[in-house]
Design an enzyme around this catalytic site. Structure first.
Site, PDB file in Angstrom:
ATOM      1  N   GLY A  12       0.944  -1.124   0.013  1.00  0.00           N
ATOM      2  CA  GLY A  12      -0.011  -0.117   0.110  1.00  0.00           C
ATOM      3  C   GLY A  12       0.833   1.442   0.101  1.00  0.00           C
ATOM      4  O   GLY A  12       0.116   2.395   0.426  1.00  0.00           O
ATOM      5  N   SER A  13       2.161   1.335  -0.570  1.00  0.00           N
ATOM      6  CA  SER A  13       2.972   2.542  -0.495  1.00  0.00           C
ATOM      7  C   SER A  13       2.253   3.451  -1.623  1.00  0.00           C
ATOM      8  O   SER A  13       2.200   4.513  -1.094  1.00  0.00           O
ATOM      9  CB  SER A  13       4.367   2.014  -0.777  1.00  0.00           C
ATOM     10  N   ASN A  14       1.878   3.024  -2.602  1.00  0.00           N
ATOM     11  CA  ASN A  14       1.142   3.918  -3.513  1.00  0.00           C
ATOM     12  C   ASN A  14      -0.204   4.401  -2.865  1.00  0.00           C
ATOM     13  O   ASN A  14      -0.613   5.896  -2.813  1.00  0.00           O
ATOM     14  CB  ASN A  14       0.633   3.331  -4.914  1.00  0.00           C
ATOM     15  N   LEU A  85      -4.569  -7.436  -7.867  1.00  0.00           N
ATOM     16  CA  LEU A  85      -4.153  -8.259  -8.902  1.00  0.00           C
ATOM     17  C   LEU A  85      -5.435  -9.081  -9.335  1.00  0.00           C
ATOM     18  O   LEU A  85      -5.093  -9.605 -10.573  1.00  0.00           O
ATOM     19  CB  LEU A  85      -3.294  -9.396  -8.216  1.00  0.00           C
ATOM     20  N   LEU A  87      -8.719  -9.611 -11.880  1.00  0.00           N
ATOM     21  CA  LEU A  87      -9.130  -9.033 -13.004  1.00  0.00           C
ATOM     22  C   LEU A  87     -10.499  -8.484 -12.534  1.00  0.00           C
ATOM     23  O   LEU A  87     -11.208  -9.081 -11.721  1.00  0.00           O
ATOM     24  CB  LEU A  87      -9.461 -10.070 -14.143  1.00  0.00           C
ATOM     25  N   ILE A  88     -10.819  -7.277 -12.934  1.00  0.00           N
ATOM     26  CA  ILE A  88     -12.116  -6.455 -12.721  1.00  0.00           C
ATOM     27  C   ILE A  88     -13.166  -6.893 -13.323  1.00  0.00           C
ATOM     28  O   ILE A  88     -13.137  -7.185 -14.583  1.00  0.00           O
ATOM     29  CB  ILE A  88     -11.773  -4.834 -12.839  1.00  0.00           C
ATOM     30  N   ASN A 102      -5.240   1.999 -13.362  1.00  0.00           N
ATOM     31  CA  ASN A 102      -4.306   1.133 -12.804  1.00  0.00           C
ATOM     32  C   ASN A 102      -2.772   1.784 -13.080  1.00  0.00           C
ATOM     33  O   ASN A 102      -2.643   2.353 -14.009  1.00  0.00           O
ATOM     34  CB  ASN A 102      -4.446  -0.246 -13.326  1.00  0.00           C
ATOM     35  N   HIS A 104       1.054   0.136 -13.435  1.00  0.00           N
ATOM     36  CA  HIS A 104       1.649  -0.789 -13.640  1.00  0.00           C
ATOM     37  C   HIS A 104       3.264  -0.667 -13.851  1.00  0.00           C
ATOM     38  O   HIS A 104       3.361   0.472 -14.398  1.00  0.00           O
ATOM     39  CB  HIS A 104       1.135  -1.612 -15.024  1.00  0.00           C
ATOM     40  N   ASP A 145      -3.831  -5.228 -18.122  1.00  0.00           N
ATOM     41  CA  ASP A 145      -2.918  -4.021 -18.755  1.00  0.00           C
ATOM     42  C   ASP A 145      -3.207  -3.846 -20.111  1.00  0.00           C
ATOM     43  O   ASP A 145      -2.255  -3.483 -20.974  1.00  0.00           O
ATOM     44  CB  ASP A 145      -1.616  -4.897 -18.467  1.00  0.00           C
TER      45      ASP A 145
HETATM   46  C1  GRF Z   1       3.329  -1.414  -7.866  1.00  0.00           C
HETATM   47  O1  GRF Z   1       4.358  -1.524  -8.025  1.00  0.00           O
HETATM   48  C2  GRF Z   1       1.966  -1.151  -8.873  1.00  0.00           C
HETATM   49  O2  GRF Z   1       2.957  -0.815 -10.243  1.00  0.00           O
HETATM   50  C3  GRF Z   1       1.620  -2.475  -9.036  1.00  0.00           C
HETATM   51  O3  GRF Z   1       1.624  -2.965  -7.645  1.00  0.00           O
HETATM   52  C4  GRF Z   1       2.690  -2.199  -6.906  1.00  0.00           C
HETATM   53  C5  GRF Z   1       1.963  -1.807  -5.495  1.00  0.00           C
HETATM   54  O4  GRF Z   1       2.704  -1.601  -4.783  1.00  0.00           O
HETATM   55  N1  GRF Z   1       0.566  -2.451  -9.735  1.00  0.00           N
HETATM   56  P1  GRF Z   1       2.212  -0.827  -3.181  1.00  0.00           P
HETATM   57  O5  GRF Z   1       1.542  -1.703  -2.616  1.00  0.00           O
HETATM   58  O6  GRF Z   1       1.544   0.296  -3.607  1.00  0.00           O
HETATM   59  O7  GRF Z   1       3.747  -0.676  -2.429  1.00  0.00           O
END
Ligand code: GRF
Length: 188
Positions: A12-14, A85, A87-88, A102, A104, A145
């Protein structure tokens, strides 16, 4: 008011960066985190920011409309996938046509598709001897994707870099650009 649902099942860093970016924003709010793993660290990120979360199982996700019903109640207008991960399902894509994006960790269409996630991507990039890689933000459709590309950012690879180092570089790009691109899209 734009209300975002973030789907995430990993660290969940993003998600954390997006939450931070929109904290106190007058017109955009992260309203819910959806995860398919009840122990995903991203759920901690949600609770420490007082954001509600929904944990869904595969059966409910693919065979019912309960998530869409919850989203209607929460008035969700936009969906962001950040490390999700599955598929929606078609019904969710139809309910949120062109409102699901999304991120990627490669320069799509290279190194995308089923099974291409996390370190699998960066190892494949390294093994192919690529001289550059990066991140892609794209609309989500029925195929992994393959939706229309919205934004890409690149980083050069030198031969000494390990897949782990490549991963870190790409993640930095994601953190830098993803929240800003979401904001730009929601302002259009
Ligand atoms: C990211 O690298 C993103 O590109 C992919 O999953 C990863 C999620 O990382 N779809 P985080 O959980 O946000 O750290």
């Amino acid at each position: 008011m734009h209300k975002i649902a973030i789907f995430a099942s990993g660290t969940g860093s993003n998600a954390a960066k997006i939450i931070e970016h929109f904290k106190d924003h007058p017109a955009i709010q992260v309203a819910v985190i959806v995860s398919n793993k009840n122990k995903a660290p991203v759920l901690q990120v949600a609770s420490s920011n007082n954001i509600p979360s929904i944990v869904i199982d595969k059966e409910r996700f693919y065979t019912t409309s309960t998530l869409i019903e919850s989203f209607e109640k929460l008035e969700i207008t936009f969906i962001v996938l950040a490390g999700f991960l599955w598929l929606i399902p078609q019904r969710l894509i139809e309910a949120y046509r062109n409102k699901i994006i999304n991120v990627h960790p490669s320069l799509l269409p290279k190194f995308g598709g089923k099974g291409m996630y996390g370190m699998n991507v960066h190892r494949a990039v390294k093994a192919a001897g690529e001289t550059k890689t990066g991140m892609t933000i794209h609309y989500v459709n029925e195929h992994y994707d393959e939706g229309k590309i919205i934004f890409q950012a690149q980083t050069l690879i030198d031969q000494a870099q390990s897949p782990e180092e490549i991963a870190r570089k790409v993640q930095e790009l994601e953190h830098e650009h993803f929240p800003v691109v979401i904001e730009r899209l929601l302002k259009e």
